[in-house]
Write an enzyme that holds these catalytic residues in place. Structure first.
Site, PDB file in Angstrom:
ATOM      1  CG  ASP A   1      11.328 -22.528  36.112  1.00 13.04           C
ATOM      2  OD1 ASP A   1      10.716 -22.920  35.096  1.00 13.04           O
ATOM      3  OD2 ASP A   1      12.558 -22.635  36.254  1.00 13.04           O
TER       4      ASP A   1
ATOM      5  CD  GLU B   1       6.701 -24.969  33.775  1.00 12.57           C
ATOM      6  OE1 GLU B   1       7.445 -24.603  34.691  1.00 12.57           O
ATOM      7  OE2 GLU B   1       7.048 -25.819  32.925  1.00 12.57           O
TER       8      GLU B   1
ATOM      9  CE  LYS C   1      13.019 -23.387  32.834  1.00 11.10           C
ATOM     10  NZ  LYS C   1      13.428 -24.180  33.990  1.00 11.10           N
TER      11      LYS C   1
ATOM     12  CE  LYS D   1       6.509 -28.886  32.025  1.00  5.40           C
ATOM     13  NZ  LYS D   1       7.626 -28.747  32.975  1.00  5.40           N
TER      14      LYS D   1
ATOM     15  NE  ARG E   1       6.187 -28.640  40.718  1.00  3.42           N
ATOM     16  CZ  ARG E   1       7.273 -28.797  41.464  1.00  3.42           C
ATOM     17  NH1 ARG E   1       7.163 -28.831  42.783  1.00  3.42           N
ATOM     18  NH2 ARG E   1       8.460 -28.944  40.926  1.00  3.42           N
TER      19      ARG E   1
ATOM     20  CG  ASP F   1       9.503 -23.813  31.826  1.00  2.18           C
ATOM     21  OD1 ASP F   1       9.145 -22.695  32.267  1.00  2.18           O
ATOM     22  OD2 ASP F   1       9.882 -24.748  32.556  1.00  2.18           O
TER      23      ASP F   1
ATOM     24  CG  ASP G   1       9.113 -27.808  29.921  1.00  2.00           C
ATOM     25  OD1 ASP G   1       9.528 -28.900  30.346  1.00  2.00           O
ATOM     26  OD2 ASP G   1       8.661 -26.930  30.665  1.00  2.00           O
TER      27      ASP G   1
END
Ligand code: BES
Ligand code: ZN
Ligand code: ZN
Length: 533
Positions: free
Chosen positions: A380, A382, A310, A298, A384, A303, A321
Site C-alpha cells: 500500500d 505504492e 485497505k 503520482k 513512493r 489504490d 489517488d
C-alpha cells in the site's frame, strides 16, 4: 464528447455503453465597464465586510433604490457578512439588476486575495444553483488600495471556475437539472481599471479551466480512467497545443528501461501501467536563462492497497489517488495556454494498485529505475514506488529543480488535517518560492521535515532501502524515501493526501475532486517567469 474543447475518449465497460455523457458546465467570463449601481444583469454580486460600520457607497446606493431592503436584512440579523455567508435581495425597476447577491467577506482587516477568490466562488456556485444566465461581480472598493488589480482579476476568474464547477457527467436523470453554461462578468465604472483587471482575468481563466479539467479527470472513476486512458488524455492535450510534446512508455518499454517501481505496482492489474512524459517547449528564448523544472505526479488510478489490502470503508475514494499526476497534467495545460517562458517536464508514472495472482508482494525486492533496490514491506506504500522512478527520470533529464506531487500518506492528513498540504524539500529557496506561490494561489501548504533521521528508519538488511519506516511520522518518512532518489538536485515534495477531495460540498465548491496543486504549481511557474521577482 467534448470537454474544454478537447475530446476525451472513454473505455466504456458494458454498463456504460451507449450512455450519453454530459458536458461539464461552460463558463464565459469577461470584464465590462459599467457603473455597478446601474448594471443591467440577472444577478449582481456585491461584497460586504462583517465589521463595516454602515454600508459602503455602492451598497448604500443600491439600498436607497431598494427602499432600505439591504439595511433591513442586516438589522434583522439575517445577514452578518461573515465569510461564506450570502443573502439574496430582489431588485426593482430602479436597481436594473434583477437580483442582488450580498456576499459575506468577513473582517476587513483579515481580507486577502483569497477572500476575493472565495467570494467569487460563492457567487458563481449560487448562480449555477439558481440557473442564472449572467452574473455580474462588483469588486469591493476597499480592495482597490490593497491588492493589485490584475491579481484581483486572476483571483476572481479562478474563483468563478472553482465555484461553478460540478461533476455530473454520469447523471442521466436529474430532478432539477442545471444550466449548461454560465456567463460571468467583472464590472467597474472605470475603463482603465477594467483593462488591468482583464489582464489578470485572462490568466485566471487559463488557470481556472485547467483546474476544472483536472477535477473532471480526477473525478472519473477507475473503470473509466485506467493508466492507458490517462496516457490518451495526455496525448490529446499535446495534440491541442503545439508547445507540448507527449511521450508514453508502455509496460514493455518500461521493462526495457528498468522502471521496476512502476511495473511492480502495476503488475496486479489487467490495466497495464504507463509512464507519461509531457515536455513544454516555450517559444521564448529567455527560457534558457531559467532553470528547467521537472514536475512529477503520482497517478495511481485506483489504490486498493494491493496484497496489503485497505479496509473496505471509503475505498471508493482511492479513485482520487491519481490526483497528483492529474495536477501535473493540468499544470502543463495551463502553462501551454499562458505561454510561460520556462522549460518544464511533466512526468506522470501511472499504475493501478490491485491484488491478484500477478501482484507484487510484501517481501519482494524491486530494482527501481535508479538501480537502487527496495524491499517491499507494504504494497500500500505504492506511491513512493512509482514516484522514485519518475523522480529518477527527471534527474536523468537534467532537470535543475524537481517538484513531486502526490496523495502519498494518510499520515499527512493526520498531521495537517484537510486544511493544508505537506511540503518537504532539500532547498530553502525552493521552499520559500512554493510558500509564496501558496499565498498567491490560496492553496495552502505547511513545511514538514524529511531529513536523515527519517531516512534511517528505512534501512534494509537485504536491499538498499525498505518502502516503509516506523509507526510515527509517516508523511516525513515517505518524503525521506523520495529524497534518496534526487541526488544533489533541488527538490520539493507536496503531499496532497486529504487536499485532493471535498467529502461534502461547501459554500465555495461542489464535492469531489478539488484539483489541488494546479493553482499552486502554476503560480510557482508564473512567479518564476515574472520579471518582477
Ligand atoms: N494513497 C494512499 C494515501 C492516502 C490515504 C491518500 C488517504 C488519501 C487519503 C497511499 O498509497 C497509502 O496507502 N499510504 C499508506 C502508507 C503506509 C502503508 C506506510 C498510508 O498512508 O496508510
Ligand atoms: Zn497505498
Ligand atoms: Zn496511494
Amino acid at each position: 464528447m467534448l470537454v474544454f474543447g478537447a475530446t476525451i475518449h472513454f473505455v466504456r465497460h458494458s454498463q456504460e455503453k451507449g450512455k450519453k455523457m454530459k458536458d461539464i458546465i461552460e463558463v464565459e467570463l469577461k470584464t465590462r465597464t459599467v457603473d455597478p449601481a446601474k448594471c443591467r444583469t440577472d444577478l449582481l454580486a456585491v461584497g460586504l465586510f462583517s465589521d463595516a460600520k454602515g454600508l459602503d457607497k455602492l451598497n448604500a446606493q443600491l439600498d436607497s433604490k431598494l427602499d432600505g431592503a439591504i439595511e433591513r436584512l442586516i438589522k434583522l440579523g439575517d445577514f452578518k457578512a461573515k465569510k461564506g455567508a450570502s443573502a439574496i435581495v430582489y431588485g426593482n425597476d430602479s436597481t436594473v439588476a434583477q437580483r442582488i447577491l450580498l456576499v459575506g467577506l468577513g473582517e476587513k482587516k483579515k481580507a486577502t486575495i483569497e477572500t476575493i477568490r472565495k467570494a467569487a466562488s460563492n457567487a458563481a456556485k449560487k448562480s449555477v444553483e439558481m440557473k442564472i444566465e449572467t452574473v455580474s461581480l462588483a469588486l469591493h472598493k476597499a480592495f482597490g488600495g490593497r491588492f493589485d488589480l490584475s491579481a484581483m482579476g486572476r483571483a476572481v476568474a479562478e474563483g468563478v471556475y472553482f465555484g461553478s464547477y460540478r461533476y455530473d457527467e454520469f447523471i442521466t436523470e436529474s430532478e432539477n437539472g442545471r444550466a449548461d453554461s454560465l456567463k460571468a462578468e467583472v464590472i467597474d465604472s472605470d475603463s482603465a481599471k477594467t483593462r488591468t483587471l482583464n489582464k489578470g482575468l485572462l490568466r485566471g481563466i487559463a488557470i481556472g479551466k485547467a483546474q476544472s479539467y483536472a477535477r473532471t479527470l480526477a473525478n472519473r472513476p477507475a473503470n473509466v480512467i485506467s493508466p492507458p486512458e490517462l496516457a490518451a488524455a495526455a496525448k490529446e492535450l499535446s495534440r491541442d497545443s503545439k508547445n507540448l510534446n507527449c511521450t508514453v512508455f508502455d509496460e514493455k518499454q518500461m521493462a526495457a528501461k528498468g522502471m521496476g517501481g512502476v511495473l511492480a505496482v502495476g503488475s496486479g492489474s489487467q490495466n497495464k501501467p504507463r509512464f507519461i512524459i509531457l515536455k513544454y517547449n516555450p517559444a521564448s528564448k529567455s527560457a534558457s536563462r531559467l532553470p528547467t523544472i521537472g514536475l512529477v505526479g503520482k497517478a495511481v488510478t485506483f489504490d486498493s492497497g494491493g496484497i496489503s489490502i485497505k479496509p473496505a470503508a471509503n475505498m471508493d475514494q482511492m479513485k482520487l489517488d491519481k490526483s497528483g499526476g492529474i495536477a501535473v497534467l493540468a499544470t502543463m495545460k495551463a502553462l501551454a495556454e499562458l505561454k510561460l517562458p520556462v522549460n518544464v517536464y511533466g512526468i506522470i508514472p501511472s499504475a493501478e494498485n490491485l491484488p491478484s495472482g500477478s501482484s507484487y508482494r510484501p517481501g519482494d525486492i524491486i530494482t527501481t529505475f535508479s538501480g537502487k533496490t527496495v524491499e517491499v514491506q507494504n504494497t500500500d506504500a505504492e506511491g513512493r514506488m512509482i514516484l522514485c522512478d519518475g523522480i529518477h527520470y527527471a534527474v536523468k533529464q537534467k532537470c535543475d529543480i524537481v517538484i513531486d506531487v502526490a496523495t502519498l500518506t494518510g499520515a499527512c492528513m493526520v498531521a495537517l488535517g484537510k486544511h493544508k498540504a505537506g511540503l518537504m524539500g532539500n532547498d530553502e529557496k525552493l521552499i520559500k518560492q512554493l510558500q509564496k506561490a501558496s499565498k498567491d494561489s490560496g492553496e495552502k501548504i505547511w513545511h514538514l521535515p524529511s531529513g536523515d533521521e527519517y531516512a534511517n528508519e528505512m534501512k534494509s538488511k537485504i536491499a538498499d532501502l525498505k518502502n516503509i519506516g516506523g509507526k510515527w511520522g509517516g508523511a516525513c518518512t515517505a518524503a525521506a524515501f523520495l529524497r534518496q532518489f534526487v541526488g544533489d538536485t533541488k527538490w520539493a515534495h507536496l503531499d496532497i493526501a486529504g487536499m485532493d477531495m471535498f467529502s461534502t460540498a461547501t459554500e465555495y465548491s461542489a464535492e469531489g475532486s478539488t484539483g489541488f496543486g494546479v493553482r499552486l504549481l502554476t503560480a510557482y511557474l508564473m512567479n518564476l517567469t515574472s520579471k518582477k521577482t
